[in-house]
Design an enzyme around this catalytic site. Sequence first.
Site, short mmCIF file in Angstrom:
data_model
loop_
_atom_site.label_atom_id
_atom_site.label_comp_id
_atom_site.label_asym_id
_atom_site.label_seq_id
_atom_site.Cartn_x
_atom_site.Cartn_y
_atom_site.Cartn_z
NE ARG A 36 -4.32 -1.67 1.62
CZ ARG A 36 -5.23 -1.93 2.56
NH1 ARG A 36 -5.04 -1.85 3.91
NH2 ARG A 36 -6.41 -2.63 2.08
CE LYS A 198 -20.47 -13.30 9.21
NZ LYS A 198 -20.77 -12.24 10.02
N GLY A 352 -8.34 -7.67 -0.43
CA GLY A 352 -8.41 -8.58 0.77
C GLY A 352 -7.56 -10.14 0.51
N GLY A 375 -13.24 -3.60 0.53
CA GLY A 375 -14.59 -3.11 0.98
C GLY A 375 -14.87 -2.17 -0.09
#
Length: 395
Positions: A36, A198, A352, A375
């Site tokens: 990053r 999920k 991620g 996200g």
Amino acid sequence: MNKMSVRDYDFSGKHVLIRVDFNVPLDGDRVTDDTRIRAALPTIEHILKGAPRSVILMSHLGRPKGERNPKFSLSPIAPVLAALLGRDVEFVGDTVGDEVLAARDALPTGGVLLLENTRFYAGETKNDVELSQSLAQIGDVFVNDAFGSAHRAHSSTVGVADHLPAIAGFLLEKEINYLANAIKQPEQPFVAILGGAKVSDKIGVIESLLDKVDKLLIGGGMANTFFKAQGYELGNSLVEADAVETARALLEKSGDKLVLPTDAVIGDKFDNGAERRTVKVSEGIPEGWAIYDIGVETLAEFGRVLDSARTVVWNGPMGVFEMSNFAKGTFAVAQMLADATEKGAVTIIGGGDSAAAIEESGLSDKITHISTGGGASLEMLEGKELPGLVALKDK
Ligand code: AMP
């Protein structure tokens, strides 16, 4: 992108406040992955070439919840950034206020200053006006290059933009261009692969992608909830009871586009040393066992679908890939994306765990675009507007 970018702005003589995403993994005070930090270099270097008075960098790191916690200090990042930039980087132990302004004024012309964690102030995540104004005092112009935080309306991403000319950095621009193009005008066949634990986290993305893709491949724990909706026995597998109805509705509406695993690697406990077997999902998972990866038959089918794809988007692991014995599906999909790129497809990884898997496979340079924001990239794929982007000046 219809927002003003750093290439449209004259930085000479200005104090330039840049929101970067330096939310990097630390082991004590050692940066264990500088991806990053490196991703922010093009913007920082471009601005430095424009003869600014100073460059001031701010970022959050972790979740210190509005408290000063040395565990989440950005100070270990300054030497890493200095080495990458090949110039001095000063660090100041506060985010706003007199100490920061004094440190900024003490910089030589063209000096670089890194501020302390924005989330040491509780106002940051509340987009507090006072904090936003204090941040705005530090710069003459605000550059947002923190794609990974662009889906959050915080003081350092949105509030500060109310008080300064606000423009996009190169990383933000690149991310938006790739992700927006992928969903607005993908070359077809367009295939998406979703995994992870999920379904409930990803319902919005599933629904939005189903309108656009030719096929949506589902793996990981989230497939289990679809299996439940199909009436299969799942043993101890992770199932979200609350999401079974939604899964059933998605199957009814778009079953032709959904590709679910047909076989699975199961284990008799949640442990890398568990006993393992590969079974057909339709035969049911024995009591006491749980699904931890997709099987070879599923991989072959995923491979067939990906073979003709021209655009591929991937988010989420195919199994519990943190355990090597259940990581095969995830790493095989990483290889399939690399192969697809080689055959001319545009391949995009949504940050991620999938980005980590690609990195670990050494295949990063075989992917068209690896997003730095998990996200944020999911919200883009969902078709949502990112507040951090909306806050910037139109071209
Ligand atoms: P997410 O944050 O939803 O993308 O989920 C990522 C996590 O899902 C990873 O930590 C995986 O270990 C976990 N995961 C993937 N497949 C399974 C599975 N079959 N059972 C339990 N956890 C899983």
